[in-house]
Design a protein around this motif. Sequence first.
Motif, PDB file in Angstrom:
ATOM      1  N   TYR A  21       0.866  -1.175   0.000  1.00 23.68           N
ATOM      2  CA  TYR A  21       0.000   0.000   0.000  1.00 23.68           C
ATOM      3  C   TYR A  21       0.910   1.235   0.000  1.00 23.68           C
TER       4      TYR A  21
ATOM      5  N   PRO B  61     -11.883   2.856   8.601  1.00 20.15           N
ATOM      6  CA  PRO B  61     -13.281   2.459   8.746  1.00 20.15           C
ATOM      7  C   PRO B  61     -13.664   2.108  10.179  1.00 20.15           C
TER       8      PRO B  61
ATOM      9  N   GLY C 280      -9.606  -2.176   8.385  1.00 18.61           N
ATOM     10  CA  GLY C 280     -10.389  -1.929   7.165  1.00 18.61           C
ATOM     11  C   GLY C 280      -9.814  -0.873   6.249  1.00 18.61           C
TER      12      GLY C 280
ATOM     13  N   THR D 157      -7.436  -0.732   3.960  1.00 20.04           N
ATOM     14  CA  THR D 157      -7.197  -1.028   2.551  1.00 20.04           C
ATOM     15  C   THR D 157      -8.472  -1.461   1.820  1.00 20.04           C
ATOM     16  N   LEU D 158      -9.604  -1.425   2.499  1.00 22.07           N
ATOM     17  CA  LEU D 158     -10.872  -1.644   1.811  1.00 22.07           C
ATOM     18  C   LEU D 158     -11.217  -0.478   0.902  1.00 22.07           C
ATOM     19  N   ARG D 159     -10.642   0.678   1.199  1.00 17.16           N
ATOM     20  CA  ARG D 159     -11.003   1.890   0.465  1.00 17.16           C
ATOM     21  C   ARG D 159     -10.044   2.150  -0.681  1.00 17.16           C
TER      22      ARG D 159
END
Length: 247
Positions: free
Chosen positions: A145, A208, A243, A245-247
């Motif tokens: 990331y 998140p 959460g 890296t969900l975005r």
Amino acid sequence: MNYNPFSLSGKTILITGASSGIGKATAIECAKAGASLIITGRDTPRLQQTLESLPGENHKAVIADLTSDTGIQLLTDSIEKTDGVVLCAGVNDKALIKNINREVLQKVMDINLYSPVLLIRSLLKHKKLQKYASVVMLSSISAYYPAISNGMYAASKGAINSFSKILALEILPLKGRVNCIQPAFVETDMLKKYTLQEEIEKIRSEYPLGRFAQPEEIAYAAIYFLSDASQWVTGNLFIMDGGFTLR
């Protein structure tokens, strides 16, 4: 019958970087889970504080600089056998790529990559890992990331991820296991020392789950990988990011 597959009772666990942050929290939580610990770091007073914080008995602290062959040999010689290793020592020197220099890059790689690789080599060479031993390596979501100015740290953690997969294959004759934990931001002293705290608060608001991880939460994952509950888990890159890296 008091059955607990996550117990570390009867296991001897080596933890590097145990003088602070995730390493210290992992040491304390592993001791609570019943492990006998060998903890190591370079800061004598802080490592002693960790040792004094450990519940139970049969723990010891070894002051060793793992960026040197002498330090690695000293630590290896102090170990009879170990059922698990948690490699927590790490450093992050943020810099734009155009400002990276060889000296700082060498420092980051010495601590984050060369030290754990050469320590594992030494433990294997001197037959210090028990059969069914579990190795847990602290990586980071930075490995995949991307963030501006985080190139050196990301590169070191990407290398750790790749190395862990090969190590998982090579210790199969021991029935050993290797897994990586990849946290996002964790509430440690390293984070508090970051110069741009306003940026940190902005990032925190984007998670998140609304917060960063506590060091103990990373330790709980390490306990899972060290315990008999994860006997069929190896070569895993385990994400812990609230959460993000969900975005």
